[in-house]
Design an enzyme around this catalytic site. Structure first.
Site, short mmCIF file in Angstrom:
data_model
loop_
_atom_site.label_atom_id
_atom_site.label_comp_id
_atom_site.label_asym_id
_atom_site.label_seq_id
_atom_site.Cartn_x
_atom_site.Cartn_y
_atom_site.Cartn_z
N ASN A 83 -31.85 77.28 -34.94
CA ASN A 83 -31.97 77.48 -36.37
C ASN A 83 -31.57 78.93 -36.65
O ASN A 83 -32.33 79.84 -36.37
CB ASN A 83 -33.42 77.20 -36.81
CG ASN A 83 -33.66 77.54 -38.27
OD1 ASN A 83 -32.71 77.81 -39.02
ND2 ASN A 83 -34.90 77.50 -38.68
N LYS B 256 -31.24 80.39 -39.35
CA LYS B 256 -31.90 80.95 -40.56
C LYS B 256 -30.87 81.67 -41.44
O LYS B 256 -29.71 81.26 -41.46
CB LYS B 256 -33.07 81.84 -40.14
CG LYS B 256 -34.06 81.09 -39.23
CD LYS B 256 -35.38 81.77 -39.03
CE LYS B 256 -36.26 80.92 -38.14
NZ LYS B 256 -37.60 81.49 -37.92
N HIS C 81 -39.47 73.33 -43.03
CA HIS C 81 -39.69 74.53 -42.22
C HIS C 81 -40.78 75.38 -42.85
O HIS C 81 -40.89 75.46 -44.07
CB HIS C 81 -38.38 75.33 -42.09
CG HIS C 81 -38.48 76.39 -41.04
ND1 HIS C 81 -39.09 77.60 -41.26
CD2 HIS C 81 -38.08 76.41 -39.75
CE1 HIS C 81 -39.05 78.31 -40.15
NE2 HIS C 81 -38.44 77.61 -39.21
N GLU D 236 -41.03 78.42 -43.31
CA GLU D 236 -40.54 79.45 -44.24
C GLU D 236 -40.26 78.83 -45.61
O GLU D 236 -40.48 79.47 -46.65
CB GLU D 236 -39.30 80.15 -43.65
CG GLU D 236 -39.72 81.09 -42.52
CD GLU D 236 -38.72 81.22 -41.38
OE1 GLU D 236 -37.54 80.89 -41.56
OE2 GLU D 236 -39.14 81.63 -40.27
N GLU E 191 -44.15 73.86 -35.03
CA GLU E 191 -43.92 75.29 -35.08
C GLU E 191 -45.16 76.00 -35.61
O GLU E 191 -45.35 76.11 -36.83
CB GLU E 191 -42.73 75.59 -36.01
CG GLU E 191 -41.43 74.96 -35.55
CD GLU E 191 -40.22 75.75 -36.04
OE1 GLU E 191 -39.37 76.08 -35.20
OE2 GLU E 191 -40.14 76.05 -37.25
N GLY F 56 -41.16 84.10 -34.90
CA GLY F 56 -40.60 85.43 -35.10
C GLY F 56 -41.54 86.56 -34.75
O GLY F 56 -41.28 87.72 -35.05
N SER G 283 -40.91 81.64 -31.09
CA SER G 283 -40.64 82.63 -30.04
C SER G 283 -40.34 81.98 -28.68
O SER G 283 -40.77 82.48 -27.65
CB SER G 283 -41.80 83.62 -29.92
OG SER G 283 -41.99 84.31 -31.16
P1 13P Z 1 -38.33 82.12 -33.60
O1 13P Z 1 -37.74 81.43 -32.40
O2 13P Z 1 -37.52 83.29 -34.08
O3 13P Z 1 -39.78 82.42 -33.42
O4 13P Z 1 -38.23 81.05 -34.81
C1 13P Z 1 -38.71 79.78 -34.63
C2 13P Z 1 -38.32 78.97 -35.80
O5 13P Z 1 -38.82 79.15 -36.89
C3 13P Z 1 -37.28 77.96 -35.61
O6 13P Z 1 -37.15 77.14 -36.72
#
Ligand code: 13P
Length: 251
Positions: free
Chosen positions: A10, A12, A96, A98, A168, A174, A214
Site C-alpha cells: 500500500n 499510500k 483502511h 487512515e 491492521e 507506521g 510495520s
Molecule cells: P506500515 O507498514 O507503514 O506500518 O503501514 C501499514 C499499513 O497501513 C498498510 O496498509
C-alpha cells in the site's frame, strides 16, 4: 488448510508518476516472477495506469487504495469501480484505518464499498483493526467483531470467499511497533472465527487474512509462520523494492 500467502504494498499518498514508474520497475525486477505468493502493489489513483503498464506480463497485480460505491455521477473527487477496472485494477483496499480515522469512513461505507467492489468483479481487501486505546480498554474484540460483521453485512458466502481481510492494529501502523507474531495470530484466529460464524467453516478456511502494521523483512518470517497469518499489507516497507522483496520472500 493451506492458503497461498498474499503480500500487497500500500503505497499510500507516496510517489509521483515518475517515482511510481521507477518503483514498479524495481518491484517487477525483484518479485515479478514469484508464483508461490500472490503479490500486488497499490499506488495512488494518478499512477494506476502508469504502474499497470509497467507490471504487464509479470505476476504483480494492481490494487487501488479506495473506491466510491456509486457507479458514476456527481461525486466530485471520487473514483468508481468501473474506472479502476478499466485501468487494470484487480484488488481494492476498503476501510483502511487512515480512511476511518481521517476521512469519515464508517462500517456502513466499508460495507457499501465492499459490495460495489464485488459487484464489479474486483477483489476487496477489507481492513479492520483496533486502536491502542481500544486494546488497552479491553474493547478490542468488540471493535473487530463490529468491523468484520459490518463490512460483510448482506454479502453472500460465495462473494465473501473472494475477499481478503487485513488485520491492521492502528497502533502498529507506521509506528515501527509491530504486533508480536502471537498477538497477530490471536487476532487472526478471532477474525476467522467471526467469518466462520457468518459464512461457515469452509469459507473461513479459504479467506486470507493479511497482517499490516510495520511489517518489515526482519519480522516478516515470524509473522508469516503463524497458522492464521496469510500475508501482509505493507506500508512503509513497500516503498523500497528490496524491502518489499524481503517480505514477499523472507529469509
Ligand atoms: P506500515 O507498514 O507503514 O506500518 O503501514 C501499514 C499499513 O497501513 C498498510 O496498509
Amino acid at each position: 488448510m493451506s492458503r497461498k500467502n498474499f503480500i500487497a504494498g500500500n503505497w499510500k499518498m507516496n510517489t509521483t508518476a515518475d517515482q511510481a514508474r521507477a518503483l514498479a520497475q524495481e518491484v517487477v525486477a525483484v518479485v515479478g516472477q514469484v508464483d508461490d505468493v500472490d503479490v500486488a502493489v497499490c499506488p495512488p489513483y494518478t499512477n494506476l495506469a502508469t504502474v499497470a503498464e509497467v507490471i504487464k506480463g509479470s505476476n504483480v497485480k494492481l490494487g487501488a487504495q479506495d473506491v466510491h460505491w456509486e457507479p458514476k455521477g456527481a461525486f466530485t473527487g471520487k473514483v468508481s469501480c468501473d474506472m479502476l477496472k478499466n485501468v487494470g485494477v484487480t484488488y481494492v483496499i476498503v476501510g483502511h484505518s487512515e480512511q476511518r480515522s481521517y476521512f469519515g469512513e464508517t462500517d456502513e461505507t466499508v460495507n457499501k464499498k465492499t459490495k460495489a467492489v464485488l459487484a464489479a468483479d474486483l477483489l476487496p481487501i477489507v481492513c479492520v483493526g483496533e486502536t491502542l486505546e481500544e486494546r488497552k480498554s479491553g474493547s478490542m474484540d468488540k471493535v473487530i467483531d463490529r468491523q468484520v460483521r459490518g463490512a460483510f453485512d448482506g454479502i453472500s458466502a460465495q462473494d465473501a470467499e473472494k475477499c481478503t481481510i487485513a488485520y491492521e492494529p492502528v497502533w502498529a501502523i507506521g509506528t515501527g511497533e509491530t504486533a508480536s507474531p502471537e498477538q497477530a495470530n490471536q487476532a487472526h484466529v478471532f477474525i476467522r472465527k467471526i467469518v466462520s460464524e457468518l459464512f461457515g467453516e469452509q469459507i473461513s478456511n479459504i479467506i486470507r487474512i493479511q497482517y499490516g502494521g510495520s511489517m518489515k523483512p526482519d519480522n516478516a518470517k515470524a509473522l508469516l509462520a503463524q497458522s492464521d497469518v496469510d500475508g501482509g499489507l505493507i506500508g512503509g516497507a513497500a516503498l523500497k523494492a528490496g524491502d518489499f522483496a524481503g517480505i514477499v520472500q523472507p529469509k
